[in-house]
Design a protein around this motif. Structure first.
Motif, PDB file in Angstrom:
ATOM      1  N   LYS A 109       0.935  -1.147   0.180  1.00  0.00           N
ATOM      2  CA  LYS A 109      -0.043   0.140   0.097  1.00  0.00           C
ATOM      3  C   LYS A 109       0.912   1.351   0.115  1.00  0.00           C
ATOM      4  O   LYS A 109       1.570   1.627   1.014  1.00  0.00           O
ATOM      5  CB  LYS A 109      -0.796  -0.073   1.527  1.00  0.00           C
ATOM      6  N   PRO A 110       0.862   2.010  -0.994  1.00  0.00           N
ATOM      7  CA  PRO A 110       1.558   3.052  -1.134  1.00  0.00           C
ATOM      8  C   PRO A 110       1.024   4.439  -0.098  1.00  0.00           C
ATOM      9  O   PRO A 110       0.004   4.516   0.207  1.00  0.00           O
ATOM     10  CB  PRO A 110       1.542   3.643  -2.522  1.00  0.00           C
ATOM     11  N   SER A 111       2.033   4.967   0.533  1.00  0.00           N
ATOM     12  CA  SER A 111       1.508   5.924   1.360  1.00  0.00           C
ATOM     13  C   SER A 111       0.764   7.221   0.567  1.00  0.00           C
ATOM     14  O   SER A 111       1.009   7.400  -0.459  1.00  0.00           O
ATOM     15  CB  SER A 111       2.925   6.651   1.985  1.00  0.00           C
ATOM     16  N   PHE A 112       0.082   8.244   1.336  1.00  0.00           N
ATOM     17  CA  PHE A 112      -0.521   9.253   0.807  1.00  0.00           C
ATOM     18  C   PHE A 112       0.334  10.207   0.113  1.00  0.00           C
ATOM     19  O   PHE A 112       0.339  10.889  -0.786  1.00  0.00           O
ATOM     20  CB  PHE A 112      -1.506   9.865   1.738  1.00  0.00           C
ATOM     21  N   LYS A 113       1.488  10.266   1.163  1.00  0.00           N
ATOM     22  CA  LYS A 113       2.519  11.303   0.544  1.00  0.00           C
ATOM     23  C   LYS A 113       3.302  10.693  -0.831  1.00  0.00           C
ATOM     24  O   LYS A 113       3.278  11.624  -1.550  1.00  0.00           O
ATOM     25  CB  LYS A 113       3.706  11.109   1.775  1.00  0.00           C
ATOM     26  N   GLN A 114       3.452   9.686  -0.956  1.00  0.00           N
ATOM     27  CA  GLN A 114       3.725   9.080  -2.161  1.00  0.00           C
ATOM     28  C   GLN A 114       2.896   9.282  -3.379  1.00  0.00           C
ATOM     29  O   GLN A 114       3.095   9.831  -4.516  1.00  0.00           O
ATOM     30  CB  GLN A 114       4.270   7.787  -2.099  1.00  0.00           C
ATOM     31  N   LEU A 115       1.607   9.117  -2.964  1.00  0.00           N
ATOM     32  CA  LEU A 115       0.465   9.266  -4.199  1.00  0.00           C
ATOM     33  C   LEU A 115       0.232  10.525  -4.348  1.00  0.00           C
ATOM     34  O   LEU A 115       0.117  11.069  -5.363  1.00  0.00           O
ATOM     35  CB  LEU A 115      -0.959   8.768  -3.433  1.00  0.00           C
ATOM     36  N   PHE A 116       0.362  11.381  -3.483  1.00  0.00           N
ATOM     37  CA  PHE A 116       0.299  12.902  -3.651  1.00  0.00           C
ATOM     38  C   PHE A 116       1.343  13.442  -4.477  1.00  0.00           C
ATOM     39  O   PHE A 116       1.102  14.555  -5.345  1.00  0.00           O
ATOM     40  CB  PHE A 116       0.052  13.754  -2.245  1.00  0.00           C
ATOM     41  N   ALA A 117       2.611  12.954  -4.148  1.00  0.00           N
ATOM     42  CA  ALA A 117       3.664  13.497  -5.102  1.00  0.00           C
ATOM     43  C   ALA A 117       3.514  13.108  -6.369  1.00  0.00           C
ATOM     44  O   ALA A 117       4.066  13.625  -7.510  1.00  0.00           O
ATOM     45  CB  ALA A 117       5.093  12.723  -4.624  1.00  0.00           C
ATOM     46  N   PHE A 118       2.581  11.982  -6.932  1.00  0.00           N
ATOM     47  CA  PHE A 118       2.383  12.130  -8.244  1.00  0.00           C
ATOM     48  C   PHE A 118       1.260  12.465  -8.815  1.00  0.00           C
ATOM     49  O   PHE A 118       0.583  11.915  -9.743  1.00  0.00           O
ATOM     50  CB  PHE A 118       2.250  10.206  -8.392  1.00  0.00           C
ATOM     51  N   ARG A 119       0.821  13.503  -8.302  1.00  0.00           N
ATOM     52  CA  ARG A 119      -0.374  14.391  -8.622  1.00  0.00           C
ATOM     53  C   ARG A 119      -0.199  14.921 -10.186  1.00  0.00           C
ATOM     54  O   ARG A 119      -1.143  14.915 -10.856  1.00  0.00           O
ATOM     55  CB  ARG A 119      -0.815  15.359  -7.601  1.00  0.00           C
ATOM     56  N   PHE A 120       0.920  15.006 -10.687  1.00  0.00           N
ATOM     57  CA  PHE A 120       1.175  15.718 -11.725  1.00  0.00           C
ATOM     58  C   PHE A 120       0.865  14.677 -12.734  1.00  0.00           C
ATOM     59  O   PHE A 120       0.319  14.841 -13.932  1.00  0.00           O
ATOM     60  CB  PHE A 120       2.954  15.988 -12.046  1.00  0.00           C
ATOM     61  N   HIS A 121       1.247  13.221 -12.712  1.00  0.00           N
ATOM     62  CA  HIS A 121       0.869  12.318 -13.531  1.00  0.00           C
ATOM     63  C   HIS A 121      -0.784  12.222 -13.899  1.00  0.00           C
ATOM     64  O   HIS A 121      -1.200  11.801 -14.633  1.00  0.00           O
ATOM     65  CB  HIS A 121       1.445  10.956 -13.003  1.00  0.00           C
ATOM     66  N   ILE A 122      -1.364  12.566 -12.495  1.00  0.00           N
ATOM     67  CA  ILE A 122      -2.979  12.341 -12.607  1.00  0.00           C
ATOM     68  C   ILE A 122      -3.150  13.617 -13.448  1.00  0.00           C
ATOM     69  O   ILE A 122      -4.305  13.504 -14.355  1.00  0.00           O
ATOM     70  CB  ILE A 122      -3.489  12.805 -11.350  1.00  0.00           C
ATOM     71  N   LEU A 123      -2.811  14.740 -13.309  1.00  0.00           N
ATOM     72  CA  LEU A 123      -3.223  15.927 -14.063  1.00  0.00           C
ATOM     73  C   LEU A 123      -3.017  15.671 -15.447  1.00  0.00           C
ATOM     74  O   LEU A 123      -3.758  16.114 -16.214  1.00  0.00           O
ATOM     75  CB  LEU A 123      -2.136  17.213 -13.712  1.00  0.00           C
ATOM     76  N   MET A 124      -1.911  14.942 -16.026  1.00  0.00           N
ATOM     77  CA  MET A 124      -1.822  14.874 -17.404  1.00  0.00           C
ATOM     78  C   MET A 124      -2.722  13.805 -18.125  1.00  0.00           C
ATOM     79  O   MET A 124      -2.850  13.755 -19.116  1.00  0.00           O
ATOM     80  CB  MET A 124      -0.144  14.106 -17.568  1.00  0.00           C
ATOM     81  N   ASN A 125      -3.465  13.177 -17.210  1.00  0.00           N
ATOM     82  CA  ASN A 125      -4.610  12.311 -17.933  1.00  0.00           C
ATOM     83  C   ASN A 125      -5.956  13.083 -17.742  1.00  0.00           C
ATOM     84  O   ASN A 125      -6.856  12.275 -17.635  1.00  0.00           O
ATOM     85  CB  ASN A 125      -4.500  11.079 -16.988  1.00  0.00           C
ATOM     86  N   THR A 126      -5.989  14.258 -17.508  1.00  0.00           N
ATOM     87  CA  THR A 126      -7.245  14.972 -17.378  1.00  0.00           C
ATOM     88  C   THR A 126      -7.405  16.159 -18.584  1.00  0.00           C
ATOM     89  O   THR A 126      -6.365  16.204 -19.434  1.00  0.00           O
ATOM     90  CB  THR A 126      -7.308  15.683 -16.097  1.00  0.00           C
ATOM     91  N   SER A 127      -8.537  16.500 -18.819  1.00  0.00           N
ATOM     92  CA  SER A 127      -8.895  17.505 -19.871  1.00  0.00           C
ATOM     93  C   SER A 127      -7.895  18.854 -19.802  1.00  0.00           C
ATOM     94  O   SER A 127      -7.869  19.779 -20.529  1.00  0.00           O
ATOM     95  CB  SER A 127     -10.083  17.855 -19.921  1.00  0.00           C
ATOM     96  N   LEU A 128      -7.726  19.056 -18.501  1.00  0.00           N
ATOM     97  CA  LEU A 128      -6.744  20.375 -18.138  1.00  0.00           C
ATOM     98  C   LEU A 128      -5.301  20.308 -18.604  1.00  0.00           C
ATOM     99  O   LEU A 128      -4.468  21.404 -18.731  1.00  0.00           O
ATOM    100  CB  LEU A 128      -6.539  20.424 -16.751  1.00  0.00           C
ATOM    101  N   ALA A 129      -4.782  19.001 -19.009  1.00  0.00           N
ATOM    102  CA  ALA A 129      -3.511  18.895 -19.234  1.00  0.00           C
ATOM    103  C   ALA A 129      -2.772  19.695 -20.401  1.00  0.00           C
ATOM    104  O   ALA A 129      -1.868  20.283 -20.282  1.00  0.00           O
ATOM    105  CB  ALA A 129      -3.240  17.222 -19.541  1.00  0.00           C
ATOM    106  N   GLU A 130      -3.694  19.772 -21.435  1.00  0.00           N
ATOM    107  CA  GLU A 130      -3.342  20.264 -22.691  1.00  0.00           C
ATOM    108  C   GLU A 130      -3.244  21.642 -22.450  1.00  0.00           C
ATOM    109  O   GLU A 130      -2.078  22.569 -22.834  1.00  0.00           O
ATOM    110  CB  GLU A 130      -4.141  19.783 -24.073  1.00  0.00           C
ATOM    111  N   PRO A 131      -4.377  22.572 -21.796  1.00  0.00           N
ATOM    112  CA  PRO A 131      -4.079  23.920 -21.666  1.00  0.00           C
ATOM    113  C   PRO A 131      -2.989  24.453 -20.797  1.00  0.00           C
ATOM    114  O   PRO A 131      -2.277  25.321 -20.888  1.00  0.00           O
ATOM    115  CB  PRO A 131      -5.424  24.249 -21.377  1.00  0.00           C
ATOM    116  N   VAL A 132      -2.801  23.495 -19.674  1.00  0.00           N
ATOM    117  CA  VAL A 132      -1.832  23.664 -18.821  1.00  0.00           C
ATOM    118  C   VAL A 132      -0.465  23.580 -19.279  1.00  0.00           C
ATOM    119  O   VAL A 132       0.347  24.562 -19.269  1.00  0.00           O
ATOM    120  CB  VAL A 132      -1.851  22.904 -17.604  1.00  0.00           C
TER     121      VAL A 132
END
Length: 265
Positions: A109-132
């Motif tokens: 089970k990854p820690s929340f701290k580690q999951l939060f650090a990967f938030r950029f990866h999550i952003l890149m898989n949303t509709s916001l990624a291209e305009p950002v």
């Protein structure tokens, strides 16, 4: 020397000359970054790992280099491992800044701290990624440098020189393709299908390997209790620790150069 993201080949400027005292050193740009370009307009702008590995092999072939050592960080870490897995006959030694990363360990089970650090990866898989990426990439990447390497000091001029490498016209589609490979939504080039299947299986890396772990990494957090290199490295493998954040070649280039030199000796 294979650079990471968001960065370019100049990340190695203070490491390369030290290594060049005893080795022929090359630091190519990754596809979509800096002066790179595609020979054909209809080539899929794919960020597949197998494509990056193929780029490295093509680069070596063009220079007439049959065998070589690889040093990789972040994107370069995964690309170097991919080359070593797909073409072990070409790689004399792999120096990986980070542990095995061809297939992520889904056990535990990854820690929340580690999951939060990967938030950029999550952003890149949303509709916001291209305009950002199109409109706010400099602000975003400056934030990533500071978050992933908290002790890294850099002036505006250094960052702006690197940021200019992201003005490549292929940059945005390639970044989106790269980070969307994990969700299966990234652009793919069918000619890499066979190699992608091998990499997706989590292949063994048999070449001699040095794993370097950055103990202050703000993205891939170092856990002393899990510091033993992955068993996916089946050849001779050793572990070196370096007290830096995510980008040791910018933070402690002299120390990193010594670790690399020792590994290549």
């Amino acid at each position: 020397l294979l650079h990471g993201f968001p960065d370019d080949a100049t990340a190695w400027n203070d490491v390369g000359p030290v290594l060049a005292e005893h080795h022929w050193v090359l630091a190519p740009y990754a596809r979509g970054i800096g002066p790179t370009g595609f020979l054909r307009r209809d080539t899929p702008r794919s960020g597949q790992l197998a494509a990056s590995a193929a780029d490295i092999i093509a680069f070596a072939d063009a220079l007439g280099i049959s065998r070589f050592a690889l040093v990789g960080q972040d994107w370069g870490q995964r690309s170097g491992q991919a080359v070593a897995a797909l073409h072990p006959d070409r790689v004399t030694r792999l120096i990986s800044i980070g542990d095995y990363a061809l297939k992520f360990d889904r056990t535990g089970k990854p820690s929340f701290k580690q999951l939060f650090a990967f938030r950029f990866h999550i952003l890149m898989n949303t509709s916001l990624a291209e305009p950002v990426l199109k409109h706010w990439r400099r602000a975003l990447f400056r934030h990533l440098w500071r978050s992933w390497s908290p002790k890294l000091t850099f002036d505006a001029a250094v960052f702006q020189r690197v940021a200019a490498s992201f003005d490549n016209p292929d940059f945005v589609p390639l970044i989106l393709s790269t980070y969307r490979q994990f969700s299966g939504k990234g652009v793919r080039d069918p000619k890499y299908a066979d190699d992608e299947a091998i990499l997706a299986s989590g292949p063994i890396i048999s070449v001699p390997t040095t794993v370097i772990r950055a103990t202050q990494d703000g993205l891939d957090f170092f856990d002393p209790s899990r510091s033993t290199p992955s068993q996916k490295f089946s050849g001779k493998v050793d572990l070196r620790l370096i007290s830096t954040g995510h980008v040791p070649q910018r933070e402690q280039p002299q120390e990193l150069a010594k670790v690399i030199s020792d590994a290549l000796a």
